[in-house]
Design an enzyme around this catalytic site. Structure first.
Site, PDB file in Angstrom:
ATOM      1  N   ASP A  93       1.285  -3.850  -1.211  1.00 28.03           N
ATOM      2  CA  ASP A  93       1.556  -2.492  -1.701  1.00 28.03           C
ATOM      3  C   ASP A  93       0.989  -2.244  -3.091  1.00 28.03           C
ATOM      4  O   ASP A  93       1.606  -1.556  -3.912  1.00 28.03           O
ATOM      5  CB  ASP A  93       3.059  -2.204  -1.703  1.00 28.03           C
ATOM      6  CG  ASP A  93       3.673  -2.258  -0.319  1.00 28.03           C
ATOM      7  OD1 ASP A  93       2.924  -2.442   0.648  1.00 28.03           O
ATOM      8  OD2 ASP A  93       4.893  -2.125  -0.206  1.00 28.03           O
ATOM      9  N   ASP A  96      -1.268  -4.040   3.189  1.00 27.43           N
ATOM     10  CA  ASP A  96      -1.044  -2.598   2.992  1.00 27.43           C
ATOM     11  C   ASP A  96      -1.303  -2.195   1.537  1.00 27.43           C
ATOM     12  O   ASP A  96      -0.518  -1.454   0.934  1.00 27.43           O
ATOM     13  CB  ASP A  96       0.385  -2.218   3.386  1.00 27.43           C
ATOM     14  CG  ASP A  96       0.726  -2.636   4.800  1.00 27.43           C
ATOM     15  OD1 ASP A  96      -0.191  -2.711   5.637  1.00 27.43           O
ATOM     16  OD2 ASP A  96       1.909  -2.898   5.079  1.00 27.43           O
ATOM     17  N   ARG A 118      -3.770   0.046   9.133  1.00 25.17           N
ATOM     18  CA  ARG A 118      -2.773   0.106  10.205  1.00 25.17           C
ATOM     19  C   ARG A 118      -1.909   1.332   9.954  1.00 25.17           C
ATOM     20  O   ARG A 118      -1.721   1.763   8.811  1.00 25.17           O
ATOM     21  CB  ARG A 118      -1.946  -1.170  10.300  1.00 25.17           C
ATOM     22  CG  ARG A 118      -1.187  -1.601   9.060  1.00 25.17           C
ATOM     23  CD  ARG A 118      -0.396  -2.857   9.386  1.00 25.17           C
ATOM     24  NE  ARG A 118       0.380  -3.354   8.249  1.00 25.17           N
ATOM     25  CZ  ARG A 118       1.269  -4.342   8.346  1.00 25.17           C
ATOM     26  NH1 ARG A 118       1.488  -4.922   9.504  1.00 25.17           N
ATOM     27  NH2 ARG A 118       1.927  -4.746   7.276  1.00 25.17           N
TER      28      ARG A 118
END
Length: 350
Positions: free
Chosen positions: A181, A202, A264
Site C-alpha cells: 500500500d 497493491d 488486481r
C-alpha cells in the site's frame, strides 16, 4: 490494504464531490519569477527564524486557513523523520525539495492502514516537487528484525507512504517508497510526472483519477519476500460504471523481481491502462488478476496499448483484458481525463 466498509467510501466520495464543487482557484503571488506569494524554508539544521523552520509540519501550520495564493514551502536536503498532514481547509501549497534523493520524509507507522501514512494531503491545489515519501516499516531492516523475533515468520503489514485525497494534486520528480500500500491514490484528479514508485503488494491503490507519466515502477516482492513472490502493482477501486476514477500509465517503465501482475481489481469496475510503457521481463504472462471481481470480469477495464519490452507480449494475457480503439484511448489523455479545466497549465513551476 484493507477492504473499507461501504459507508467509508460514501464519506470519501461525498467529500470529493464537495471539493470539486468548491472549485478553489489559486492566485499568483507578487513574486513575478515564481508566481508564489511567499516562501517558507524548512531546514532541520538551521536556527529557526521568522520564515525558517526545523520541521515541515511547523511550516505548514503557519499557512492561513482558506489560503488562495500559492505558498511555497522549500524543504532543504535531509531526512525528515516525521508524519506530515495537509488539512482540507488549506489550499494552494507548493512543497519543493532539492530532489527525491536528497529531500526525504520518512516514518514507520503500520498499525492501521488509514492512520499509517507518512504523508497525507486533503489540500485542493497541491504541487510537490523533488521529495521522497517513505514508510520504512516493511523495508529490509525491519523485516530482518521481526524475522529474528518471530523465528523466520515474515511480518508484512499495510504501511502507507503517501495518501492523496485532494483534487488537483501534482507530483514532479518525487519518490514513493514502501512495500504494501505504498501510494494510496485515494480520491481526486492527480498527476504524477517523472516519479519513482516502489512496493510489492497493491502499492498503487485507491479510487483516484490519475495519470502517471514517465514514471519508474519498481516491484520488489521477489527481493523482500522470496524469488518467486508475486508483486501487484495496482489495486484500483472503481465501484460503478458512473465513477470517473482510474489509473493511466503513459510511457515509463515497470520492472522488478519475482512475478509482476500489473493490477488486481479492488473494485468491481476497476480501471487501469498502460499506454506506450516499457514492461520488463518480470511481468507475468497473464498480466492481471480479477481478485474481487471474479465472475464479473466483463466490468473491468484493464488494457495495454502500444507497450514495449520483454514483458509486453499479450498473447498469454487474461482473456478478458480490454482492447481500446484510438477514440477510446483519447478519453484517457491528459486534457480529457484530468485536465478538463486547465488546472495543470496554471501551476507556478519555476
Amino acid at each position: 490494504m484493507q477492504l473499507l466498509p461501504p459507508f467509508i467510501f460514501i464519506l470519501i466520495l461525498s467529500a470529493f464531490s464537495f471539493r470539486i464543487s468548491s472549485a478553489v482557484v489559486c492566485r499568483n503571488g507578487q513574486d513575478a519569477a515564481s508566481k508564489v506569494a511567499y516562501t517558507l524554508t524548512v531546514n532541520k539544521y538551521s536556527k529557526p527564524g521568522p520564515a525558517i523552520f526545523n520541521t515541515i509540519e511547523a511550516a505548514i501550520n503557519t499557512i492561513p486557513p482558506n489560503n488562495d495564493q500559492w505558498v511555497r514551502v522549500f524543504i532543504s536536503p535531509g531526512i525528515y523523520n516525521e508524519k506530515v498532514s495537509l488539512l482540507q481547509y488549506r489550499h494552494c501549497i507548493f512543497l519543493e525539495g532539492k530532489g527525491h534523493h536528497l529531500t526525504i520524509i520518512t516514518y514507520n507507522d503500520h498499525e492501521e492502514t488509514d492512520q499509517s501514512a507518512t504523508f497525507t494531503s486533503y489540500v485542493e491545489n497541491l504541487i510537490v516537487k523533488g521529495i521522497t515519501f517513505k514508510n520504512s516499516f516493511n523495508r529490509q531492516g525491519y523485516l530482518d528484525f521481526y524475522n529474528k523475533r518471530t523465528k523466520g515468520e515474515v511480518k508484512i503489514k499495510q504501511a502507507v507512504a503517501a495518501r492523496i485525497y485532494g483534487d488537483k494534486s501534482a507530483f514532479y520528480g518525487c519518490g514513493f517508497i514502501g512495500f504494501q500500500d505504498t501510494l494510496w491514490d485515494a480520491t481526486g484528479r492527480h498527476y504524477y510526472k517523472n516519479c519513482y514508485i516502489e512496493g510489492g503488494v497493491d502499492f498503487i491503490w485507491g479510487t483516484g483519477q490519475s495519470i502517471y507519466e514517465d514514471c519508474l515502477i519498481n516491484a520488489t516482492a521477489g527481493t523482500l519476500l522470496s524469488p518467486d513472490s508475486v508483486s501487484y502493482v495496482t489495486a484500483q477501486g472503481r465501484n460503478s460504471s458512473g465513477e470517473t476514477s482510474g489509473f493511466v500509465f503513459r510511457r515509463g517503465i515497470v520492472f522488478g523481481t519475482g512475478r509482476i501482475l500489473l493490477g488486481r481489481a479492488y473494485g468491481l469496475y476497476s480501471r487501469v491502462i498502460f499506454h506506450n510503457t516499457i514492461l520488463e521481463r518480470a511481468v507475468a504472462p497473464e498480466g492481471w488478476d480479477a481478485w474481487n471481481s471474479k465472475w464479473h470480469e466483463d466490468k473491468l477495464t484493464y488494457a495495454e496499448v502500444d507497450c514495449k519490452g520483454p514483458g509486453s507480449d499479450t498473447s498469454k494475457r487474461v482473456k478478458w483484458m480490454k482492447k481500446l480503439r484510438p477514440s477510446e484511448l483519447y478519453q484517457f489523455s491528459t486534457p480529457r481525463f484530468i485536465n478538463q479545466d486547465g488546472w495543470l497549465d496554471s501551476q507556478p513551476l519555476s
